[in-house]
Design a protein around this motif. Structure first.
Motif, short mmCIF file in Angstrom:
data_model
loop_
_atom_site.label_atom_id
_atom_site.label_comp_id
_atom_site.label_asym_id
_atom_site.label_seq_id
_atom_site.Cartn_x
_atom_site.Cartn_y
_atom_site.Cartn_z
N SER A 72 -3.07 49.78 14.40
CA SER A 72 -2.30 48.59 14.06
C SER A 72 -2.24 47.67 15.27
N ALA A 73 -2.77 46.46 15.10
CA ALA A 73 -2.76 45.49 16.20
C ALA A 73 -1.33 45.06 16.53
N SER A 74 -0.45 45.02 15.53
CA SER A 74 0.95 44.64 15.80
C SER A 74 1.64 45.71 16.64
N GLU A 75 1.33 46.98 16.38
CA GLU A 75 1.85 48.05 17.23
C GLU A 75 1.24 47.94 18.62
N GLY A 76 -0.02 47.55 18.68
CA GLY A 76 -0.69 47.36 19.97
C GLY A 76 -0.05 46.25 20.78
N ALA A 77 0.47 45.22 20.09
CA ALA A 77 1.16 44.14 20.79
C ALA A 77 2.42 44.68 21.48
N ASN A 78 3.08 45.63 20.83
CA ASN A 78 4.26 46.26 21.46
C ASN A 78 3.84 47.08 22.68
N VAL A 79 2.72 47.79 22.55
CA VAL A 79 2.22 48.59 23.68
C VAL A 79 1.81 47.66 24.82
N ALA A 80 1.25 46.50 24.48
CA ALA A 80 0.76 45.56 25.49
C ALA A 80 1.88 44.97 26.34
N LYS A 81 3.12 45.10 25.88
CA LYS A 81 4.24 44.59 26.67
C LYS A 81 4.33 45.31 28.02
N LYS A 82 3.83 46.53 28.07
CA LYS A 82 3.81 47.27 29.33
C LYS A 82 2.86 46.60 30.33
N CYS A 83 1.91 45.84 29.82
CA CYS A 83 0.84 45.27 30.66
C CYS A 83 1.14 43.84 31.11
N THR A 84 2.14 43.20 30.53
CA THR A 84 2.36 41.78 30.77
C THR A 84 2.82 41.47 32.20
N ALA A 85 3.28 42.46 32.93
CA ALA A 85 3.66 42.20 34.32
C ALA A 85 2.43 41.88 35.17
N CYS A 86 1.28 42.43 34.77
CA CYS A 86 0.07 42.26 35.59
C CYS A 86 -1.04 41.47 34.89
#
Length: 183
Positions: A72-86
């Motif tokens: 699920s790309a929408s679930e992936g968007a939630n996971v991607a929040k971990k990456c937004t700092a960098c």
């Protein structure tokens, strides 16, 4: 010192000894101590399997191509929040500590313009023409283990489903998403 004072001092010492013994006896009557059959704690250590025993094989990991079908790309968007700092995920997004990840699927590793990659990532990019679904899966699982010497400090995503969701999200962050891999 007269004998009366000496008798008082001896009597006081004897009285303290008798009271101490009495308190010990009374406390044993009130509080019954339980003595364990075996003192201490038992530490169970699993024995190493010997060479003659049969070891069950671990089930094979599900390939990323199968996981992407249910991702699920929408679930992936939630996971991607971990990456937004960098990292940024927007088209034309600026590089941060890490490179912008717009259109990462199919892009040459270590090849984003304007970002200075570690020598390990540059070497990996010379040996691999593009980020495939499989290579992204391996990298996201444990970046420092997959590309030894990378400057990416992220520990990784342990759960395969979480990695598949993240890759599905990364796939959508493109003007022309790459087709899903055939099984």
């Amino acid at each position: 010192m007269d004998s009366f004072t000496l008798n008082k001092a001896a009597g006081a010492v004897l009285m303290v000894l008798i009271l101490t013994m009495g308190v010990g006896i009374v406390s044993d009557i009130i509080f019954h101590p339980t003595i364990p059959g075996q003192p201490g704690y038992e530490i169970v250590v699993e024995a190493a399997p010997d060479a003659t025993s049969t070891v069950e094989a671990e089930p094979d990991a599900v390939p990323i191509s199968e996981l992407l079908l249910a991702a699920s790309a929408s679930e992936g968007a939630n996971v991607a929040k971990k990456c937004t700092a960098c990292h940024t995920f927007d088209e034309g997004g600026a590089n941060k500590v890490g490179p912008a990840l717009w259109d990462i699927v199919g892009r040459k590793p270590g090849g984003h313009e304007g970002f200075r990659y570690s020598s390990a990532m540059a070497t990996y990019g010379e040996e691999n023409p593009e980020w495939t679904y499989e290579s992204l899966n391996n990298f996201l699982e444990a970046p420092k283990k997959y590309i030894n010497g990378t400057s990416m400090g992220f520990a990784g995503l342990r759960r395969p489903e979480e990695r598949a969701d993240m890759i599905a999200y990364l796939r959508e962050q493109s003007g022309a998403p790459k087709p899903l891999p055939a099984e």
